[in-house]
Design a protein around this motif. Sequence first.
Motif, PDB file in Angstrom:
ATOM      1  N   THR A   1      -1.415   0.313   8.748  1.00  0.00           N
ATOM      2  CA  THR A   1      -1.447   1.370   7.743  1.00  0.00           C
ATOM      3  C   THR A   1      -0.776   2.611   8.315  1.00  0.00           C
ATOM      4  O   THR A   1      -0.570   2.724   9.527  1.00  0.00           O
ATOM      5  CB  THR A   1      -2.904   1.742   7.360  1.00  0.00           C
ATOM      6  OG1 THR A   1      -3.539   2.322   8.494  1.00  0.00           O
ATOM      7  CG2 THR A   1      -3.679   0.536   6.864  1.00  0.00           C
ATOM      8  N   GLN A   2      -0.477   3.544   7.433  1.00  0.00           N
ATOM      9  CA  GLN A   2       0.102   4.813   7.875  1.00  0.00           C
ATOM     10  C   GLN A   2      -0.856   5.530   8.830  1.00  0.00           C
ATOM     11  O   GLN A   2      -0.439   6.109   9.824  1.00  0.00           O
ATOM     12  CB  GLN A   2       0.410   5.689   6.666  1.00  0.00           C
ATOM     13  CG  GLN A   2       1.025   7.030   7.021  1.00  0.00           C
ATOM     14  CD  GLN A   2       2.412   6.896   7.598  1.00  0.00           C
ATOM     15  OE1 GLN A   2       3.224   6.156   7.081  1.00  0.00           O
ATOM     16  NE2 GLN A   2       2.699   7.606   8.667  1.00  0.00           N
ATOM     17  N   GLU A   3      -2.146   5.456   8.537  1.00  0.00           N
ATOM     18  CA  GLU A   3      -3.133   6.109   9.402  1.00  0.00           C
ATOM     19  C   GLU A   3      -3.128   5.512  10.802  1.00  0.00           C
ATOM     20  O   GLU A   3      -3.210   6.242  11.791  1.00  0.00           O
ATOM     21  CB  GLU A   3      -4.531   5.996   8.787  1.00  0.00           C
ATOM     22  CG  GLU A   3      -4.689   6.829   7.533  1.00  0.00           C
ATOM     23  CD  GLU A   3      -5.991   6.539   6.812  1.00  0.00           C
ATOM     24  OE1 GLU A   3      -6.711   5.591   7.184  1.00  0.00           O
ATOM     25  OE2 GLU A   3      -6.292   7.283   5.861  1.00  0.00           O
ATOM     26  N   GLU A   4      -3.033   4.185  10.899  1.00  0.00           N
ATOM     27  CA  GLU A   4      -2.979   3.536  12.209  1.00  0.00           C
ATOM     28  C   GLU A   4      -1.707   3.908  12.953  1.00  0.00           C
ATOM     29  O   GLU A   4      -1.731   4.117  14.162  1.00  0.00           O
ATOM     30  CB  GLU A   4      -3.088   2.021  12.058  1.00  0.00           C
ATOM     31  CG  GLU A   4      -4.461   1.564  11.621  1.00  0.00           C
ATOM     32  CD  GLU A   4      -4.524   0.073  11.330  1.00  0.00           C
ATOM     33  OE1 GLU A   4      -3.465  -0.584  11.263  1.00  0.00           O
ATOM     34  OE2 GLU A   4      -5.643  -0.430  11.162  1.00  0.00           O
ATOM     35  N   LEU A   5      -0.604   3.992  12.250  1.00  0.00           N
ATOM     36  CA  LEU A   5       0.652   4.405  12.866  1.00  0.00           C
ATOM     37  C   LEU A   5       0.518   5.818  13.423  1.00  0.00           C
ATOM     38  O   LEU A   5       0.978   6.106  14.532  1.00  0.00           O
ATOM     39  CB  LEU A   5       1.801   4.327  11.860  1.00  0.00           C
ATOM     40  CG  LEU A   5       3.184   4.661  12.388  1.00  0.00           C
ATOM     41  CD1 LEU A   5       3.609   3.683  13.472  1.00  0.00           C
ATOM     42  CD2 LEU A   5       4.194   4.647  11.257  1.00  0.00           C
ATOM     43  N   ASN A   6      -0.131   6.686  12.682  1.00  0.00           N
ATOM     44  CA  ASN A   6      -0.324   8.062  13.135  1.00  0.00           C
ATOM     45  C   ASN A   6      -1.210   8.156  14.366  1.00  0.00           C
ATOM     46  O   ASN A   6      -1.151   9.148  15.097  1.00  0.00           O
ATOM     47  CB  ASN A   6      -0.914   8.916  12.013  1.00  0.00           C
ATOM     48  CG  ASN A   6       0.071   9.147  10.890  1.00  0.00           C
ATOM     49  OD1 ASN A   6       1.274   9.002  11.047  1.00  0.00           O
ATOM     50  ND2 ASN A   6      -0.451   9.495   9.725  1.00  0.00           N
ATOM     51  N   LYS A   7      -2.019   7.141  14.618  1.00  0.00           N
ATOM     52  CA  LYS A   7      -2.923   7.148  15.769  1.00  0.00           C
ATOM     53  C   LYS A   7      -2.244   6.711  17.063  1.00  0.00           C
ATOM     54  O   LYS A   7      -2.801   6.890  18.140  1.00  0.00           O
ATOM     55  CB  LYS A   7      -4.142   6.257  15.501  1.00  0.00           C
ATOM     56  CG  LYS A   7      -5.070   6.840  14.461  1.00  0.00           C
ATOM     57  CD  LYS A   7      -6.259   5.934  14.227  1.00  0.00           C
ATOM     58  CE  LYS A   7      -7.162   6.515  13.144  1.00  0.00           C
ATOM     59  NZ  LYS A   7      -8.300   5.636  12.852  1.00  0.00           N
ATOM     60  N   ILE A   8      -1.043   6.142  16.961  1.00  0.00           N
ATOM     61  CA  ILE A   8      -0.310   5.747  18.164  1.00  0.00           C
ATOM     62  C   ILE A   8       0.105   7.033  18.885  1.00  0.00           C
ATOM     63  O   ILE A   8       0.731   7.898  18.279  1.00  0.00           O
ATOM     64  CB  ILE A   8       0.924   4.901  17.825  1.00  0.00           C
ATOM     65  CG1 ILE A   8       0.511   3.602  17.138  1.00  0.00           C
ATOM     66  CG2 ILE A   8       1.742   4.606  19.091  1.00  0.00           C
ATOM     67  CD1 ILE A   8       1.669   2.789  16.596  1.00  0.00           C
TER      68      ILE A   8
ATOM     69  N   GLU B   1       0.833  -1.196   0.000  1.00  0.00           N
ATOM     70  CA  GLU B   1       0.000   0.000   0.000  1.00  0.00           C
ATOM     71  C   GLU B   1       0.874   1.256   0.000  1.00  0.00           C
ATOM     72  O   GLU B   1       0.631   2.194  -0.741  1.00  0.00           O
ATOM     73  CB  GLU B   1      -0.911  -0.002   1.231  1.00  0.00           C
ATOM     74  CG  GLU B   1      -1.821   1.203   1.312  1.00  0.00           C
ATOM     75  CD  GLU B   1      -2.712   1.157   2.535  1.00  0.00           C
ATOM     76  OE1 GLU B   1      -2.859   2.215   3.165  1.00  0.00           O
ATOM     77  OE2 GLU B   1      -3.256   0.089   2.853  1.00  0.00           O
ATOM     78  N   LEU B   2       1.917   1.235   0.829  1.00  0.00           N
ATOM     79  CA  LEU B   2       2.819   2.384   0.883  1.00  0.00           C
ATOM     80  C   LEU B   2       3.553   2.559  -0.444  1.00  0.00           C
ATOM     81  O   LEU B   2       3.746   3.679  -0.907  1.00  0.00           O
ATOM     82  CB  LEU B   2       3.829   2.225   2.018  1.00  0.00           C
ATOM     83  CG  LEU B   2       3.254   2.313   3.429  1.00  0.00           C
ATOM     84  CD1 LEU B   2       4.319   1.954   4.456  1.00  0.00           C
ATOM     85  CD2 LEU B   2       2.688   3.689   3.705  1.00  0.00           C
ATOM     86  N   LYS B   3       3.946   1.471  -1.067  1.00  0.00           N
ATOM     87  CA  LYS B   3       4.618   1.545  -2.358  1.00  0.00           C
ATOM     88  C   LYS B   3       3.686   2.114  -3.412  1.00  0.00           C
ATOM     89  O   LYS B   3       4.105   2.852  -4.292  1.00  0.00           O
ATOM     90  CB  LYS B   3       5.126   0.170  -2.780  1.00  0.00           C
ATOM     91  CG  LYS B   3       6.320  -0.277  -1.994  1.00  0.00           C
ATOM     92  CD  LYS B   3       6.753  -1.668  -2.397  1.00  0.00           C
ATOM     93  CE  LYS B   3       7.886  -2.138  -1.515  1.00  0.00           C
ATOM     94  NZ  LYS B   3       8.270  -3.515  -1.808  1.00  0.00           N
ATOM     95  N   GLY B   4       2.407   1.777  -3.318  1.00  0.00           N
ATOM     96  CA  GLY B   4       1.428   2.316  -4.249  1.00  0.00           C
ATOM     97  C   GLY B   4       1.294   3.817  -4.117  1.00  0.00           C
ATOM     98  O   GLY B   4       0.982   4.517  -5.075  1.00  0.00           O
TER      99      GLY B   4
END
Length: 97
Positions: free
Chosen positions: A56-63, A9-12
């Motif tokens: 996902t990047q969004e989940e990482l941002n929620k930490i 997903e990140l590569k996309g």
Amino acid sequence: MSFDDLLMELKGQKSAQEESGRIALDKLLNGSFMRKHSSFASFQDFLENGNFQAETQEELNKIPDELLDRHVSRQTDFKDWKTMLEQANADYAANNG
């Protein structure tokens, strides 16, 4: 979603992120970087060790920053998440610039 799916997903999103000056996390926090600055072979191993579940990047941002900062401080050469990302960006630029 597996970590491999997250990487895909990140590569996309790579071209849009790189065009806006942002590099995908899988490029910044690659295995070489993680082995150099921690005892982990991958960023996923690092997250799992801290009991973080971010697919996902969004989940990482929620930490919460304070939890991520504490884990970074204990498990890497860095004092906090921001410093770790700054070094990852600098290393990437030096190797790909």
